[in-house]
Scaffold this motif. Structure first.
Motif, PDB file in Angstrom:
ATOM      1  N   LEU A 197      22.055  24.372 -19.887  1.00 47.34           N
ATOM      2  CA  LEU A 197      21.367  24.456 -18.597  1.00 47.34           C
ATOM      3  C   LEU A 197      20.497  23.228 -18.359  1.00 47.34           C
ATOM      4  CD1 LEU A 197      22.361  27.366 -19.108  1.00 47.34           C
ATOM      5  CD2 LEU A 197      20.210  28.176 -18.151  1.00 47.34           C
ATOM      6  N   ALA A 198      19.701  22.865 -19.364  1.00 46.57           N
ATOM      7  CA  ALA A 198      18.802  21.723 -19.211  1.00 46.57           C
ATOM      8  C   ALA A 198      19.577  20.424 -19.032  1.00 46.57           C
ATOM      9  CB  ALA A 198      17.873  21.630 -20.420  1.00 46.57           C
ATOM     10  N   ALA A 199      20.651  20.247 -19.793  1.00 48.39           N
ATOM     11  CA  ALA A 199      21.444  19.022 -19.673  1.00 48.39           C
ATOM     12  C   ALA A 199      22.121  18.932 -18.311  1.00 48.39           C
ATOM     13  CB  ALA A 199      22.483  18.956 -20.787  1.00 48.39           C
ATOM     14  N   SER A 200      22.533  20.061 -17.761  1.00 45.16           N
ATOM     15  CA  SER A 200      23.125  20.058 -16.423  1.00 45.16           C
ATOM     16  C   SER A 200      22.082  19.687 -15.376  1.00 45.16           C
ATOM     17  CB  SER A 200      23.724  21.429 -16.113  1.00 45.16           C
ATOM     18  OG  SER A 200      24.797  21.703 -16.980  1.00 45.16           O
ATOM     19  N   ASP A 201      20.911  20.259 -15.501  1.00 52.72           N
ATOM     20  CA  ASP A 201      19.809  19.927 -14.597  1.00 52.72           C
ATOM     21  C   ASP A 201      19.487  18.436 -14.698  1.00 52.72           C
ATOM     22  OD1 ASP A 201      17.503  19.966 -13.028  1.00 52.72           O
ATOM     23  OD2 ASP A 201      16.636  21.707 -14.030  1.00 52.72           O
ATOM     24  N   LEU A 202      19.425  17.922 -15.917  1.00 54.43           N
ATOM     25  CA  LEU A 202      19.104  16.512 -16.137  1.00 54.43           C
ATOM     26  C   LEU A 202      20.193  15.597 -15.572  1.00 54.43           C
ATOM     27  CD1 LEU A 202      16.761  15.017 -17.667  1.00 54.43           C
ATOM     28  CD2 LEU A 202      18.363  14.791 -19.566  1.00 54.43           C
ATOM     29  N   THR A 203      21.448  15.989 -15.724  1.00 50.22           N
ATOM     30  CA  THR A 203      22.556  15.194 -15.195  1.00 50.22           C
ATOM     31  C   THR A 203      22.506  15.139 -13.675  1.00 50.22           C
ATOM     32  OG1 THR A 203      23.929  15.813 -17.097  1.00 50.22           O
ATOM     33  CG2 THR A 203      25.063  14.951 -15.158  1.00 50.22           C
ATOM     34  N   ALA A 204      22.288  16.289 -13.042  1.00 49.24           N
ATOM     35  CA  ALA A 204      22.172  16.314 -11.583  1.00 49.24           C
ATOM     36  C   ALA A 204      20.992  15.466 -11.122  1.00 49.24           C
ATOM     37  CB  ALA A 204      22.020  17.751 -11.093  1.00 49.24           C
ATOM     38  N   ARG A 205      19.905  15.505 -11.881  1.00 48.83           N
ATOM     39  CA  ARG A 205      18.727  14.698 -11.536  1.00 48.83           C
ATOM     40  C   ARG A 205      19.042  13.211 -11.615  1.00 48.83           C
ATOM     41  NH1 ARG A 205      14.242  15.247  -8.463  1.00 48.83           N
ATOM     42  NH2 ARG A 205      12.568  13.873  -9.177  1.00 48.83           N
ATOM     43  N   ALA A 206      19.780  12.805 -12.635  1.00 52.22           N
ATOM     44  CA  ALA A 206      20.143  11.397 -12.770  1.00 52.22           C
ATOM     45  C   ALA A 206      20.991  10.937 -11.590  1.00 52.22           C
ATOM     46  CB  ALA A 206      20.884  11.169 -14.082  1.00 52.22           C
ATOM     47  N   VAL A 207      21.979  11.740 -11.206  1.00 50.37           N
ATOM     48  CA  VAL A 207      22.820  11.401 -10.057  1.00 50.37           C
ATOM     49  C   VAL A 207      21.969  11.315  -8.794  1.00 50.37           C
ATOM     50  CG1 VAL A 207      24.668  12.275  -8.561  1.00 50.37           C
ATOM     51  CG2 VAL A 207      24.938  12.323 -11.055  1.00 50.37           C
ATOM     52  N   PHE A 208      21.098  12.284  -8.599  1.00 52.40           N
ATOM     53  CA  PHE A 208      20.233  12.303  -7.419  1.00 52.40           C
ATOM     54  C   PHE A 208      19.355  11.051  -7.354  1.00 52.40           C
ATOM     55  CE2 PHE A 208      15.951  13.382  -5.818  1.00 52.40           C
ATOM     56  CZ  PHE A 208      16.253  13.640  -4.492  1.00 52.40           C
ATOM     57  N   LEU A 209      18.710  10.710  -8.467  1.00 49.83           N
ATOM     58  CA  LEU A 209      17.813   9.555  -8.478  1.00 49.83           C
ATOM     59  C   LEU A 209      18.564   8.258  -8.186  1.00 49.83           C
ATOM     60  CD1 LEU A 209      15.568  10.404 -11.563  1.00 49.83           C
ATOM     61  CD2 LEU A 209      14.863  10.403  -9.157  1.00 49.83           C
ATOM     62  N   LEU A 210      19.716   8.076  -8.808  1.00 47.05           N
ATOM     63  CA  LEU A 210      20.477   6.847  -8.593  1.00 47.05           C
ATOM     64  C   LEU A 210      20.981   6.761  -7.157  1.00 47.05           C
ATOM     65  CD1 LEU A 210      22.420   6.797 -11.964  1.00 47.05           C
ATOM     66  CD2 LEU A 210      20.722   5.102 -11.232  1.00 47.05           C
ATOM     67  N   ALA A 211      21.434   7.874  -6.615  1.00 49.22           N
ATOM     68  CA  ALA A 211      21.907   7.870  -5.230  1.00 49.22           C
ATOM     69  C   ALA A 211      20.776   7.574  -4.254  1.00 49.22           C
ATOM     70  CB  ALA A 211      22.555   9.213  -4.896  1.00 49.22           C
TER      71      ALA A 211
END
Length: 340
Positions: A170-184
């Motif tokens: 769960l945490a890694a999925s949240d972190l991955t989505a956050r990384a995509v969001f920040l870069l975009a």
């Protein structure tokens, strides 16, 4: 102050295209060690997209999640109540599709079989699994415009939890989505790990009750906070390995030797970040580096492509590659929806 650019043009299309290209590039090299890959493909910096450019379950499940989110948002604000039903339906349909013949993960297949019934989704979740299947498909959550932080975090964890119930998934999925969001949104790669570490610290004790319900009880932890903290702690440790690897970068060394093979969720995002940050301005080389690894090469290059595409947009990818990727029309349809 961490440098930030303006938002990436066509970030959603770039993310989804990069994800699929990485998936296709890494598909033939999965389950191979680096010497075998080099013998099969030649020098890693010259690896070519296979012909035809077939993808794996990573892209298929990303599209399933994207369609489920689109259905939920068409009905109004994104809520767990609106997301769960179409997500279950999409995952079950994927599991039964004749196109699901790309070595799908056991956890996903087991959970989807249970989701086909009427039981609460928490009973279908594989509570001990933190495989990378949880976060290899989460990129759409980072791309949907207009979500609050609570919605984005909750949706990222919920989509993971339907199949993978371990808190690190769960945490890694949240972190991955956050990384995509920040870069975009224009975050500079040089500051990305620091921002992700801050996000992990801030969310370490936050269990999203509204999105996960009583899932934590199935794991045997004394409290929901103790449950989710286990996941964020493992993600912070994984981010530490990325920071350490980048202090002494070694592009010619298999990244898996420094940040893990990527079969589990926290290693998948760590090694994808490692590959992306070795070549933040050279997305094709980043994909090739991720595909030429001893680990879960399709998922690693899939996530690397998502990060690079979020950072550089659709223009990151060679037109000749992008035009022949499998599921191109589906990828472009969702990309156009979220680029708007």
């Amino acid at each position: 102050m961490i440098p930030t650019r303006t938002s990436t043009p066509l970030a959603a299309t770039g993310t989804l295209t990069g994800l699929a290209l990485g998936d296709a590039l890494g598909f033939p090299t999965e389950f191979n060690d680096v010497p075998s890959i080099l013998a099969k493909c030649g020098p890693w910096r010259q690896m070519q997209l296979p012909e035809p450019a077939f993808v794996t379950d990573d892209t298929q499940m990303t599209l399933a999640l994207g369609r489920a989110i689109r259905t939920a948002v068409d009905e109004g604000l994104l809520t767990p109540e609106r997301l769960v039903a179409p997500l279950r339906e999409e995952f079950v349909d994927w599991s039964r599709s004749p196109e699901n013949n790309r070595a799908p993960g056991r956890t996903c297949m087991t959970a989807c079989g249970l989701l086909a019934g009427d039981r609460p989704w928490q009973e279908a979740s594989q509570i001990g699994s933190k495989g990378c299947g949880a976060n290899m498909r989460v990129a759409p959550v980072g791309l949907v415009p207009g979500l609050s932080e609570e919605q984005r975090s909750g949706a990222a964890q919920l989509q993971a939890a339907l199949t993978h119930g371990h808190p690190t998934a769960l945490a890694a999925s949240d972190l991955t989505a956050r990384a995509v969001f920040l870069l975009a949104r224009g975050a500079e790669p040089m500051g990305l790990i620091g921002r992700l570490r801050s996000y992990a610290y801030e969310n370490g004790d936050r269990y999203p009750h509204r999105w996960l319900g009583d899932l934590w009880r199935y794991a045997g932890d004394p409290s929901p906070e103790a449950y989710i903290r286990r996941g964020w702690d493992e993600c912070l440790t994984a981010l530490d390995t990325v920071q350490e690897a980048l202090r002494h970068p070694s592009p010619e060394t298999d990244p898996c030797e420094r940040t893990g093979d990527g079969w589990i969720a926290e290693e998948a995002i760590a090694t994808a970040l490692h590959c992306f940050l070795l070549f933040p301005g050279d997305p094709v080389t980043a994909l090739r580096r991720a595909a030429c690894t001893r680990g879960d090469s399709d998922s690693l290059s899939c996530l690397t492509g998502a990060l690079a595409g979020a950072h550089l947009g659709a223009a990151a990818w060679p037109q000749e590659w992008a035009e022949r990727i499998e599921y191109r029309s589906d990828l472009l349809s969702l990309g156009a929806l979220w680029d708007a």
